[in-house]
Design an enzyme around this catalytic site. Sequence first.
Site, PDB file in Angstrom:
ATOM      1  N   GLU A  70       9.427   5.177  17.502  1.00  0.00           N
ATOM      2  CA  GLU A  70       9.448   4.998  18.956  1.00  0.00           C
ATOM      3  C   GLU A  70       8.252   5.685  19.613  1.00  0.00           C
ATOM      4  O   GLU A  70       7.597   5.116  20.499  1.00  0.00           O
ATOM      5  CB  GLU A  70      10.739   5.568  19.541  1.00  0.00           C
ATOM      6  N   CYS A  93      16.514   9.333  18.330  1.00  0.00           N
ATOM      7  CA  CYS A  93      17.007  10.701  18.142  1.00  0.00           C
ATOM      8  C   CYS A  93      16.973  11.440  19.478  1.00  0.00           C
ATOM      9  O   CYS A  93      16.190  11.126  20.374  1.00  0.00           O
ATOM     10  CB  CYS A  93      16.168  11.439  17.093  1.00  0.00           C
ATOM     11  N   CYS A 102      13.018  11.526  20.599  1.00  0.00           N
ATOM     12  CA  CYS A 102      12.503  10.233  21.046  1.00  0.00           C
ATOM     13  C   CYS A 102      13.137   9.823  22.373  1.00  0.00           C
ATOM     14  O   CYS A 102      12.519   9.110  23.174  1.00  0.00           O
ATOM     15  CB  CYS A 102      12.754   9.170  19.989  1.00  0.00           C
ATOM     16  N   ALA A 172      16.846  -6.894 -15.180  1.00  0.00           N
ATOM     17  CA  ALA A 172      16.468  -8.302 -15.253  1.00  0.00           C
ATOM     18  C   ALA A 172      17.164  -8.894 -16.465  1.00  0.00           C
ATOM     19  O   ALA A 172      17.056  -8.363 -17.574  1.00  0.00           O
ATOM     20  CB  ALA A 172      14.952  -8.440 -15.379  1.00  0.00           C
ATOM     21  N   TRP A 188       7.922 -12.650 -20.559  1.00  0.00           N
ATOM     22  CA  TRP A 188       8.342 -12.190 -19.231  1.00  0.00           C
ATOM     23  C   TRP A 188       9.622 -12.916 -18.892  1.00  0.00           C
ATOM     24  O   TRP A 188       9.636 -14.127 -18.743  1.00  0.00           O
ATOM     25  CB  TRP A 188       7.253 -12.442 -18.193  1.00  0.00           C
ATOM     26  N   LEU A 222       4.962   2.785 -14.886  1.00  0.00           N
ATOM     27  CA  LEU A 222       5.951   3.180 -13.874  1.00  0.00           C
ATOM     28  C   LEU A 222       5.288   3.481 -12.532  1.00  0.00           C
ATOM     29  O   LEU A 222       5.678   4.389 -11.806  1.00  0.00           O
ATOM     30  CB  LEU A 222       6.771   4.389 -14.344  1.00  0.00           C
ATOM     31  N   GLY A 342      16.040   1.157 -20.604  1.00  0.00           N
ATOM     32  CA  GLY A 342      16.478  -0.091 -21.201  1.00  0.00           C
ATOM     33  C   GLY A 342      17.982  -0.193 -21.427  1.00  0.00           C
ATOM     34  O   GLY A 342      18.787   0.340 -20.652  1.00  0.00           O
ATOM     35  N   ARG A 344      20.239   0.987 -23.683  1.00  0.00           N
ATOM     36  CA  ARG A 344      21.112   2.147 -23.864  1.00  0.00           C
ATOM     37  C   ARG A 344      21.345   2.892 -22.559  1.00  0.00           C
ATOM     38  O   ARG A 344      22.469   3.309 -22.252  1.00  0.00           O
ATOM     39  CB  ARG A 344      20.515   3.100 -24.905  1.00  0.00           C
TER      40      ARG A 344
END
Length: 421
Positions: A70, A93, A102, A172, A188, A222, A342, A344
């Site tokens: 804001e 807020c 704000c 996935a 993929w 990652l 993965g 496990r």
Amino acid sequence: MSYLRALVGTVCGPESDEGRDSSLLQEACYAGLLGVGYTSPNPIVGALVVKDGEVIARGVHRVCGQEHAEAEALSRAKDRAKGADLYVGLEPCCHHGKQPPCADAIIAAGISRVIYAGDDPDPRTCRRARPLLNDAGVEVDGPMMPHAMARLNDAYYHRKTCGELFVTLKLAMSLDGRLALASGDSQWLTGKTALGYAHFLRQSHDAVMVGVGTVRTDNPHLTVRKAMLREFAGPDVDYIRLRHPVRVVLDPQFSLLRDFKPPDGELDRPALNIFDPPEQRRREYPWLVFAGTEGKSPSGTTADDGIEAIEMPCDSTGGIELALVWEKLAQLGIHSVLVEGGVRLAQQLLAQRAFVRFDAIVAPLLLGGDARAFAPDLGLKQVDESPRLHDVLNFPLGRDTLISGYASDFIDEALRRMPNQ
């Protein structure tokens, strides 16, 4: 195409109508998501200043402790804000924190009307702005999309209402519930749009976690890659400030630290991609965390390296209780974790019910009964005993489909707990 914009439309759709207020609120919610990455533990918030039907200024909360959405929008609007409307994702807020309230800025700017999507679960602010603004002559309409705002800010709502780390399990899989072929090959499995969504999840979580087997097999970075993020966010990816998540590896024996730590004490970082320190990261967090069992961590690796080795006792089966891992990560200042696999690790999360959100990306193909399944044995006797997801969302990601839901109905419970005005 921006799948991110379409996702916001899908989330907001049930609480929207064809009016201009709904359209502008959706735009404010979408703008907030472009600031994702550095806001945690603060919420994701966007704001629009609208006058005579025209958006004259936008604001996005981008960094925790810095200017709120804001305030940024009002600063950009300057004198034109007088008599204008303000559309904002979360109610303004009205308390003093790292930034001034704000609500005070809105009154000072001469805004005539505030329209907001959802109430703030923070008790310092929750439903407190309306009376202050009304007393100053500012009309307030909201919450107009309370459920949508809670979903778009689910990690924030969960922390404020449950006080626990927010954990998303993302998998996935094929139509027959398989993560990889028997050989281990999974590339993929899903298309580029789904991969772009995975990078957006990394951008929006404080940390990303995988098992030691995934590191050895796939050697993942990652990180968040802009080219992949563009596949989901579209051209507006240029407004997103990239931030790589903390890398967390569940490694019960701390084998990676042992295998890639030469006698001189310096990590052989080029050996695996996870040992390559990222530049775009939250400096207040370690950049690499290993979680394992007590007494197994090699000495000499500390937070001074930007690396943490956290140790937990084994449970009765010799495994690590994930709830303890979440507690340790929270102590490091991490508020949300994306678990990518993965097999496990996914089975462990499901067996221990150690997740808050489950995002399944289903590819329209079959891998067969000899492929690797993700679900552990649950010992169920009847279908009614099955764990079920709450607030399930179905969303197309190109050729694939996202099915996302929560382990509990914490969103509805959080909305019920909001105090009466």
